[in-house]
Motif scaffolding. Structure first.
Motif, mmCIF file in Angstrom:
data_model
loop_
_atom_site.group_PDB
_atom_site.id
_atom_site.type_symbol
_atom_site.label_atom_id
_atom_site.label_comp_id
_atom_site.label_asym_id
_atom_site.label_seq_id
_atom_site.Cartn_x
_atom_site.Cartn_y
_atom_site.Cartn_z
ATOM 1 N N PHE A 189 38.517 -186.790 92.855
ATOM 2 C CA PHE A 189 39.252 -187.356 91.803
ATOM 3 C C PHE A 189 38.865 -186.730 90.549
ATOM 4 O O PHE A 189 39.846 -186.393 89.400
ATOM 5 C CB PHE A 189 38.689 -188.784 91.907
ATOM 6 C CG PHE A 189 39.277 -189.753 90.721
ATOM 7 C CD1 PHE A 189 40.801 -190.003 90.514
ATOM 8 C CD2 PHE A 189 38.329 -190.086 89.804
ATOM 9 C CE1 PHE A 189 40.987 -190.680 89.274
ATOM 10 C CE2 PHE A 189 38.756 -190.898 88.385
ATOM 11 C CZ PHE A 189 40.135 -190.900 88.298
ATOM 12 N N LEU A 190 37.680 -186.377 90.207
ATOM 13 C CA LEU A 190 37.288 -185.856 88.802
ATOM 14 C C LEU A 190 37.836 -184.492 88.778
ATOM 15 O O LEU A 190 38.039 -183.988 87.595
ATOM 16 C CB LEU A 190 35.984 -185.717 88.786
ATOM 17 C CG LEU A 190 34.978 -187.122 88.474
ATOM 18 C CD1 LEU A 190 33.472 -186.969 88.210
ATOM 19 C CD2 LEU A 190 35.763 -187.607 87.009
ATOM 20 N N ALA A 191 37.876 -183.651 89.840
ATOM 21 C CA ALA A 191 38.418 -182.302 89.579
ATOM 22 C C ALA A 191 39.794 -182.548 89.213
ATOM 23 O O ALA A 191 40.416 -181.821 88.715
ATOM 24 C CB ALA A 191 38.294 -181.742 90.928
ATOM 25 N N ILE A 192 40.594 -183.332 89.907
ATOM 26 C CA ILE A 192 41.978 -183.620 89.325
ATOM 27 C C ILE A 192 42.007 -184.004 87.982
ATOM 28 O O ILE A 192 42.903 -183.394 87.280
ATOM 29 C CB ILE A 192 42.760 -184.777 90.440
ATOM 30 C CG1 ILE A 192 42.593 -184.227 91.928
ATOM 31 C CG2 ILE A 192 44.063 -185.009 89.940
ATOM 32 C CD1 ILE A 192 43.067 -185.200 92.879
ATOM 33 N N ALA A 193 41.175 -184.961 87.486
ATOM 34 C CA ALA A 193 41.169 -185.402 86.231
ATOM 35 C C ALA A 193 40.891 -184.346 85.226
ATOM 36 O O ALA A 193 41.662 -183.918 84.360
ATOM 37 C CB ALA A 193 40.228 -186.640 85.892
#
Length: 291
Positions: A9-13
């Motif tokens: 999720f953080l990588a996408i953000a």
């Protein structure tokens, strides 16, 4: 909750892209998309706006990103500490250093530390103090040199040195006939400046605001030898730390009126885990500063 989807999720953000996040994570893009759908189902919330090729976080997604950063940083710290207890530490020090200090103050310190601890590796990141402080807060650095002003509560510091910012000019500049230089007189000249984000530039911008002056910037560069060369040839004046001025530079330096002193400090996260390697380097650096 499994924390692995939080990393996805953080990588996408951070990348604003499923494809780039998958590349960063070395995963297939469908696997990342599936993990996000499962996470949203588990939480019963929509975390990501998916509009054509534009990826943004929902309000709920932004709140989760805030908590996910803290959760993952705490997890990484715990894993590192457990590894050290088993004797598996790689012995790496990640430190951020502003360019002026990296070129003139730190080289002998870094070499002396490596001589004492040859098995430890040093990773030095150069950048502006504001950028380095943010990298420190985000866990991308273990230690960082910063200018002590407006520090957040989650940062601890130790004084390294106090340095004066000096006006630097060519030898034949009219300022060479003065004992010091007022801010008003400084801003009447064409300036050779570091780029935005560096403490050198932030100090000048703050001084301009205080004196209600607009800097006349003729050249912008983070290369100290180039700043010196342009200044020496009379194409502008600059301001540099006293430590970087050498007789061979062919420059005249004068104090500001009143003088400008900077407190440079080594900083680390209060809530972060400092590895044995980082503690050794911090202790070594503080000993050098206190002598």
């Amino acid at each position: 909750m499994d924390i692995k989807p939080l990393r996805y999720f953080l990588a996408i953000a951070q990348n604003a892209s499923f494809t780039k996040a998958a590349e960063q994570l070395n995963l297939a893009q469908p696997a990342v998309s599936m993990a996000m759908k499962k996470l949203e189902q588990e939480l019963g919330l929509t975390l990501i706006h998916r509009k054509e090729r534009t990826i943004t976080l929902t309000d709920e997604g932004q709140r989760l990103a805030y908590h996910a950063e803290k959760i993952l940083q705490a997890t990484d710290d715990a894993l590192l500490e457990m590894s050290e207890l088993k004797g598996l530490s790689k012995g790496e020090v990640r430190i951020g250093i502003p360019s002026m200090l990296g070129s003139y103050y730190f080289p002998p310190i870094l070499m002396a530390f490596r001589h004492q601890h040859p098995n430890l590796s040093l990773t030095v990141v150069e950048g502006g103090t504001w950028q380095l402080q943010k990298m420190l807060e985000n866990g991308e650095l273990d230690l960082s040199v910063i200018v002590a002003e407006n520090l957040p509560d989650n940062i601890s510091t130790h004084r390294l040195l106090k340095e004066e910012m000096l006006v630097a000019t060519a030898k034949d500049h009219p300022f060479s006939q003065q004992q010091n230089v007022t801010a008003e007189a400084f801003f009447n000249e064409e300036l050779v400046m570091f780029k935005e984000g560096y403490f050198h530039r932030r100090i000048v911008n703050r001084l301009a605001h205080e004196t209600n002056k607009k800097p006349k910037i003729g050249f912008e560069t983070n290369l100290i030898p180039l700043i010196k060369s342009i200044t020496r040839q009379g194409f502008g004046i600059s301001t540099l730390l006293s430590m970087v001025i050498e007789p061979k530079d062919g420059l005249i330096t004068r104090s500001f009126d009143p003088p400008i002193w900077l407190n440079l400090e080594i900083a680390w996260r209060k809530d972060g885990y400092l590895s044995q390697a980082n503690r050794a380097f911090l202790d070594f650096l503080c000993q050098q500063a206190d002598h």
